[in-house]
Each structure stands twice: as structure tokens, then as C-alpha cells.
Design a protein around this motif. Structure first.
Motif, PDB file in Angstrom:
ATOM      1  N   TYR A  70      -2.441 -22.255 -22.819  1.00  0.00           N
ATOM      2  CA  TYR A  70      -1.368 -21.617 -21.910  1.00  0.00           C
ATOM      3  C   TYR A  70      -1.805 -20.415 -21.148  1.00  0.00           C
ATOM      4  O   TYR A  70      -1.597 -20.303 -19.832  1.00  0.00           O
ATOM      5  N   LYS A  71      -2.642 -19.669 -21.884  1.00  0.00           N
ATOM      6  CA  LYS A  71      -3.006 -18.509 -20.998  1.00  0.00           C
ATOM      7  C   LYS A  71      -3.799 -18.816 -19.730  1.00  0.00           C
ATOM      8  O   LYS A  71      -3.876 -18.335 -18.759  1.00  0.00           O
ATOM      9  N   LYS A  72      -4.823 -19.921 -19.934  1.00  0.00           N
ATOM     10  CA  LYS A  72      -5.648 -20.178 -19.008  1.00  0.00           C
ATOM     11  C   LYS A  72      -4.842 -20.728 -18.031  1.00  0.00           C
ATOM     12  O   LYS A  72      -5.002 -20.469 -16.518  1.00  0.00           O
ATOM     13  N   GLN A  73      -3.811 -21.506 -18.149  1.00  0.00           N
ATOM     14  CA  GLN A  73      -2.933 -21.914 -16.985  1.00  0.00           C
ATOM     15  C   GLN A  73      -2.392 -21.107 -16.177  1.00  0.00           C
ATOM     16  O   GLN A  73      -1.883 -21.334 -14.834  1.00  0.00           O
ATOM     17  N   ASN A  74      -1.780 -20.002 -16.561  1.00  0.00           N
ATOM     18  CA  ASN A  74      -0.971 -19.128 -16.203  1.00  0.00           C
ATOM     19  C   ASN A  74      -1.594 -17.804 -16.049  1.00  0.00           C
ATOM     20  O   ASN A  74      -0.849 -16.648 -15.399  1.00  0.00           O
ATOM     21  N   ARG A  75      -3.013 -17.719 -15.921  1.00  0.00           N
ATOM     22  CA  ARG A  75      -4.002 -16.541 -15.580  1.00  0.00           C
ATOM     23  C   ARG A  75      -3.406 -15.895 -14.077  1.00  0.00           C
ATOM     24  O   ARG A  75      -3.150 -14.957 -13.928  1.00  0.00           O
ATOM     25  N   ASN A  76      -3.349 -17.012 -13.221  1.00  0.00           N
ATOM     26  CA  ASN A  76      -2.917 -16.668 -11.864  1.00  0.00           C
ATOM     27  C   ASN A  76      -1.533 -16.696 -11.715  1.00  0.00           C
ATOM     28  O   ASN A  76      -1.133 -15.948 -10.588  1.00  0.00           O
ATOM     29  N   ASP A  77      -0.717 -17.410 -12.176  1.00  0.00           N
ATOM     30  CA  ASP A  77       0.602 -17.566 -11.638  1.00  0.00           C
ATOM     31  C   ASP A  77       1.514 -16.411 -12.265  1.00  0.00           C
ATOM     32  O   ASP A  77       2.336 -15.872 -11.772  1.00  0.00           O
ATOM     33  N   MET A  78       1.151 -16.070 -13.491  1.00  0.00           N
ATOM     34  CA  MET A  78       1.989 -14.863 -14.109  1.00  0.00           C
ATOM     35  C   MET A  78       1.387 -13.995 -15.035  1.00  0.00           C
ATOM     36  O   MET A  78       0.070 -14.351 -15.318  1.00  0.00           O
ATOM     37  N   ASP A  79       1.824 -12.962 -15.372  1.00  0.00           N
ATOM     38  CA  ASP A  79       1.224 -11.967 -16.333  1.00  0.00           C
ATOM     39  C   ASP A  79       0.730 -12.587 -17.694  1.00  0.00           C
ATOM     40  O   ASP A  79       1.461 -13.773 -18.098  1.00  0.00           O
ATOM     41  N   ILE A 113      -5.130 -24.626 -35.911  1.00  0.00           N
ATOM     42  CA  ILE A 113      -6.061 -24.828 -34.741  1.00  0.00           C
ATOM     43  C   ILE A 113      -5.315 -25.461 -33.573  1.00  0.00           C
ATOM     44  O   ILE A 113      -5.724 -24.833 -32.406  1.00  0.00           O
ATOM     45  N   VAL A 114      -4.473 -26.227 -33.479  1.00  0.00           N
ATOM     46  CA  VAL A 114      -3.582 -26.625 -32.339  1.00  0.00           C
ATOM     47  C   VAL A 114      -2.896 -25.455 -31.795  1.00  0.00           C
ATOM     48  O   VAL A 114      -2.892 -25.439 -30.555  1.00  0.00           O
ATOM     49  N   LEU A 115      -2.144 -24.448 -32.568  1.00  0.00           N
ATOM     50  CA  LEU A 115      -1.577 -23.723 -31.915  1.00  0.00           C
ATOM     51  C   LEU A 115      -2.484 -22.504 -31.151  1.00  0.00           C
ATOM     52  O   LEU A 115      -2.165 -22.080 -30.074  1.00  0.00           O
ATOM     53  N   ASN A 116      -3.661 -22.393 -31.843  1.00  0.00           N
ATOM     54  CA  ASN A 116      -4.719 -21.539 -31.124  1.00  0.00           C
ATOM     55  C   ASN A 116      -5.050 -22.207 -29.821  1.00  0.00           C
ATOM     56  O   ASN A 116      -5.026 -21.323 -28.824  1.00  0.00           O
ATOM     57  N   HIS A 117      -5.341 -23.421 -29.737  1.00  0.00           N
ATOM     58  CA  HIS A 117      -5.765 -24.030 -28.525  1.00  0.00           C
ATOM     59  C   HIS A 117      -4.702 -23.973 -27.731  1.00  0.00           C
ATOM     60  O   HIS A 117      -4.901 -24.067 -26.524  1.00  0.00           O
ATOM     61  N   SER A 118      -3.520 -24.117 -28.138  1.00  0.00           N
ATOM     62  CA  SER A 118      -2.218 -24.409 -27.161  1.00  0.00           C
ATOM     63  C   SER A 118      -2.045 -23.019 -26.475  1.00  0.00           C
ATOM     64  O   SER A 118      -1.940 -22.745 -25.324  1.00  0.00           O
ATOM     65  N   ILE A 119      -2.121 -21.852 -27.210  1.00  0.00           N
ATOM     66  CA  ILE A 119      -1.953 -20.389 -26.682  1.00  0.00           C
ATOM     67  C   ILE A 119      -3.016 -20.078 -25.811  1.00  0.00           C
ATOM     68  O   ILE A 119      -2.801 -19.557 -24.717  1.00  0.00           O
ATOM     69  N   ASP A 120      -4.421 -20.786 -26.103  1.00  0.00           N
ATOM     70  CA  ASP A 120      -5.367 -20.317 -25.188  1.00  0.00           C
ATOM     71  C   ASP A 120      -5.389 -21.193 -23.844  1.00  0.00           C
ATOM     72  O   ASP A 120      -5.695 -20.675 -22.645  1.00  0.00           O
TER      73      ASP A 120
END
Length: 184
Positions: free
Chosen positions: A88-97, A79-86
Motif C-alpha cells: 500500500y505504501k509503495k502504491q501510494n508513495r507518489n499519489d498521497m501522503d 506476514i500478509v498484513l505486513n506485505h499488504s501495508i508495504d
């Protein structure tokens, strides 16, 4: 070990009954290692805190879904890994691929022999720093592989990529890591 398993089973049963004390005890037992897991993925302590709160909230509200097929700690870590990856993707949506777009899309035909890394000759801090300096897709797969201890099948499932794509990404990440370590 049997007492620890029995103890966590008792705590889980109490959590299902709504015991705040049992929830607090479970939180205290698992928080530190899982926070470190989240931090290695999101790379920011504030975001890691948010991930932990969301993950524990989800775990406590979805305890009925825990069937005991794996240990409670493994279930919670997923659960923690899935939330972490989600996150991370939200944080970096605009900054990088996004991680999905930078992972290599290749098939098993070009699979190359995995690079062997002798971590006994490299200081742990140097290896961790080298992993952290890699491109994001490489950093995530090597963190899941070497630090979190997941195998390739589990990594491909966590990241939602094919087994061949996962092997290729891991192979290329290892090559990039070897290159970074040889430069140091």
C-alpha cells in the motif's frame, strides 16, 4: 479442533521437508481469508494477488522461524498484513501522503474517551462503505481494529507507531466514522 491443529502441524512438518503437496494444501486452506485481508488494505485485486504470492513465498522459505508461539494462521496473517501495508505504501508513495505522515503524533495527555459505535443499528455494508470512504490512515486502523480483530497494542506494533499515537488515531477515526454514518 485438536485434529485441525494436529493436521496443520503435520502439514507444516511436511512443508519443512519440501513437500509441494503440503504447501499446496496450506495455500488452499489459508488463501481466501488472507486474500480478503490483503484486498481490504491494498484495495486492488491485482495488488492483493501479488501480496499473497510474496507472503506465501516468504512463509514457505521462513518456516523454520515459525516457533508455534501463536497459531500458524496468525503467523501467516501477520506476514500478509505486513506485505499488504508495504505494498500500500509503495502504491501510494507518489499519489498521497504515506500512512506514517498522516497518523497523528500526539501523546496520552489529550486522550479522549473512545466513541462507541453501535454496529447493530447500522447495516454491515453501510459501515464497510463508510470505513472505505475515510482517509487512508483512518481506513487502515479501523480495518485492523474492526475487521481483522487486532487490539490497539497489536495495531501500534503493525504500523510502527506509539501506543498513544495509535489510540489517538483510532479515536479520531471512530469520530470520523460516526460522522460519516450519521450523514448517511
Amino acid at each position: 479442533m485438536a485434529n485441525a491443529t494436529q493436521d496443520i502441524d503435520t502439514l507444516i512438518a511436511l512443508c519443512k521437508q519440501g513437500s509441494r503437496n503440503a504447501q499446496f494444501e496450506v495455500y488452499n486452506r489459508y488463501y481466501k481469508p488472507l486474500f480478503n485481508t490483503a484486498l481490504r488494505i491494498v484495495k486492488d485485486s491485482h495488488w492483493a494477488e501479488d501480496v499473497m504470492q510474496e507472503a506465501f513465498l516468504k512463509a514457505f522459505t521462513k518456516l523454520d522461524m515459525f516457533k508455534g508461539e501463536v497459531t500458524f494462521g496468525a503467523w501467516l496473517k501477520k506476514i500478509v498484513l505486513n506485505h499488504s501495508i508495504d505494498q500500500y505504501k509503495k502504491q501510494n508513495r507518489n499519489d498521497m501522503d504515506a500512512i506514517d505522515t498522516v497518523l497523528y503524533k500526539t501523546e496520552d495527555d489529550n486522550y479522549k474517551q473512545e466513541a462507541v459505535i453501535d454496529f447493530q443499528q447500522v447495516k454491515a455494508q453501510q459501515a464497510l462503505a463508510a470505513i472505505q470512504s475515510l482517509r487512508e490512515s483512518y481506513r487502515v486502523v479501523l480495518t485492523l481494529l474492526y475487521i481483522e480483530g487486532y487490539d490497539q497494542e497489536e495495531i501500534s506494533e503493525i504500523l510502527g507507531i506509539t501506543a498513544g499515537n495509535c489510540r489517538t488515531t483510532i479515536s479520531r477515526a471512530k469520530d470520523a466514522l460516526l460522522k460519516k454514518l450519521s450523514e448517511a
